[in-house]
Design a protein around this motif. Structure first.
Motif, short mmCIF file in Angstrom:
data_model
loop_
_atom_site.label_atom_id
_atom_site.label_comp_id
_atom_site.label_asym_id
_atom_site.label_seq_id
_atom_site.Cartn_x
_atom_site.Cartn_y
_atom_site.Cartn_z
N SER A 1 -58.45 16.48 -80.75
CA SER A 1 -59.46 16.95 -81.72
C SER A 1 -58.86 17.88 -82.77
N GLN A 2 -57.67 18.40 -82.54
CA GLN A 2 -57.02 19.26 -83.53
C GLN A 2 -56.61 18.47 -84.77
N THR A 3 -56.47 17.15 -84.64
CA THR A 3 -56.04 16.32 -85.76
C THR A 3 -57.21 15.71 -86.52
N PHE A 4 -58.43 15.92 -86.07
CA PHE A 4 -59.61 15.37 -86.74
C PHE A 4 -60.02 16.27 -87.91
N ALA A 5 -60.44 15.67 -89.01
CA ALA A 5 -61.05 16.40 -90.12
C ALA A 5 -62.55 16.23 -89.96
N LEU A 6 -63.20 17.21 -89.34
CA LEU A 6 -64.60 17.06 -88.96
C LEU A 6 -65.57 17.79 -89.88
N GLU A 7 -65.09 18.59 -90.79
CA GLU A 7 -65.97 19.37 -91.64
C GLU A 7 -65.68 19.10 -93.11
N TYR A 8 -66.72 19.21 -93.91
CA TYR A 8 -66.57 19.03 -95.34
C TYR A 8 -65.64 20.10 -95.90
N GLU A 9 -64.77 19.69 -96.80
CA GLU A 9 -63.85 20.63 -97.44
C GLU A 9 -63.80 20.31 -98.93
N GLU A 10 -64.14 21.29 -99.74
CA GLU A 10 -64.08 21.08 -101.19
C GLU A 10 -62.67 21.30 -101.69
N LEU A 11 -62.20 20.38 -102.50
CA LEU A 11 -60.90 20.50 -103.13
C LEU A 11 -61.10 20.53 -104.63
N TYR A 12 -60.37 21.36 -105.30
CA TYR A 12 -60.47 21.49 -106.75
C TYR A 12 -59.10 21.40 -107.39
N LYS A 13 -59.09 20.99 -108.62
CA LYS A 13 -57.88 21.12 -109.44
C LYS A 13 -58.29 21.82 -110.72
N THR A 14 -57.38 22.58 -111.27
CA THR A 14 -57.67 23.32 -112.49
C THR A 14 -57.31 22.43 -113.68
N THR A 15 -58.26 22.32 -114.58
CA THR A 15 -58.05 21.57 -115.82
C THR A 15 -58.29 22.51 -116.99
N LYS A 16 -58.07 22.04 -118.19
CA LYS A 16 -58.32 22.90 -119.34
C LYS A 16 -59.81 23.16 -119.54
N ASN A 17 -60.66 22.35 -118.91
CA ASN A 17 -62.10 22.56 -119.00
C ASN A 17 -62.64 23.37 -117.81
N GLY A 18 -61.76 23.87 -116.96
CA GLY A 18 -62.18 24.64 -115.79
C GLY A 18 -61.78 23.95 -114.51
N LYS A 19 -62.62 24.07 -113.49
CA LYS A 19 -62.34 23.45 -112.20
C LYS A 19 -62.98 22.06 -112.14
N GLU A 20 -62.30 21.16 -111.45
CA GLU A 20 -62.80 19.80 -111.28
C GLU A 20 -62.63 19.41 -109.81
N ASN A 21 -63.70 18.84 -109.23
CA ASN A 21 -63.62 18.41 -107.83
C ASN A 21 -62.60 17.29 -107.67
N ILE A 22 -61.94 17.29 -106.53
CA ILE A 22 -61.03 16.22 -106.15
C ILE A 22 -61.65 15.51 -104.96
N TYR A 23 -61.78 14.20 -105.04
CA TYR A 23 -62.27 13.40 -103.92
C TYR A 23 -61.09 12.60 -103.41
N LYS A 24 -60.44 13.13 -102.36
CA LYS A 24 -59.19 12.57 -101.89
C LYS A 24 -59.35 11.89 -100.53
N GLU A 25 -60.04 12.51 -99.64
CA GLU A 25 -60.23 12.01 -98.29
C GLU A 25 -61.72 11.88 -98.00
N GLN A 26 -62.05 11.27 -96.87
CA GLN A 26 -63.45 11.08 -96.53
C GLN A 26 -64.19 12.40 -96.39
N ASN A 27 -63.55 13.41 -95.84
CA ASN A 27 -64.23 14.69 -95.64
C ASN A 27 -64.32 15.52 -96.93
N ASN A 28 -63.87 14.98 -98.05
CA ASN A 28 -64.01 15.64 -99.35
C ASN A 28 -65.10 14.99 -100.20
N GLY A 29 -65.71 13.94 -99.71
CA GLY A 29 -66.67 13.17 -100.49
C GLY A 29 -68.06 13.78 -100.53
N LYS A 30 -68.84 13.33 -101.51
CA LYS A 30 -70.21 13.81 -101.67
C LYS A 30 -71.06 13.43 -100.45
#
Length: 79
Positions: free
Chosen positions: A17-46
């Motif tokens: 269970s230590q290797t499972f991603a079980l909780e939502y995690e927001e990822l961001y990248k910085t752009t010139k317009n501010g922060k932008e969400n990154i949807y990379k893995e299943q636990n990062n999705g809407k």
């Protein structure tokens, strides 16, 4: 083997269970317009964020990906 038995056997492995991603995690990248969400893995999705917010406290989502190997072999060795 029945699917639920397979899942139960996997979850009984103490440190898996230590290797499972079980909780939502927001990822961001910085752009010139501010922060932008990154949807990379299943636990990062809407979907994960919305669904997790509807669950009782302390429960988690376990995503399971199933696949089937549909390789066909004939007796003449052509495939």
């Amino acid at each position: 083997m029945p699917l639920m038995s397979c899942i139960q056997n996997i979850l009984e492995i103490s440190d898996i269970s230590q290797t499972f991603a079980l909780e939502y995690e927001e990822l961001y990248k910085t752009t010139k317009n501010g922060k932008e969400n990154i949807y990379k893995e299943q636990n990062n999705g809407k979907w994960q964020k919305i669904t997790q917010s509807t669950l009782p406290t302390g429960t988690k989502i376990l995503s399971i990906i199933l696949y089937s190997n549909a390789t066909n072999c004939d007796l003449l060795g052509k495939s």
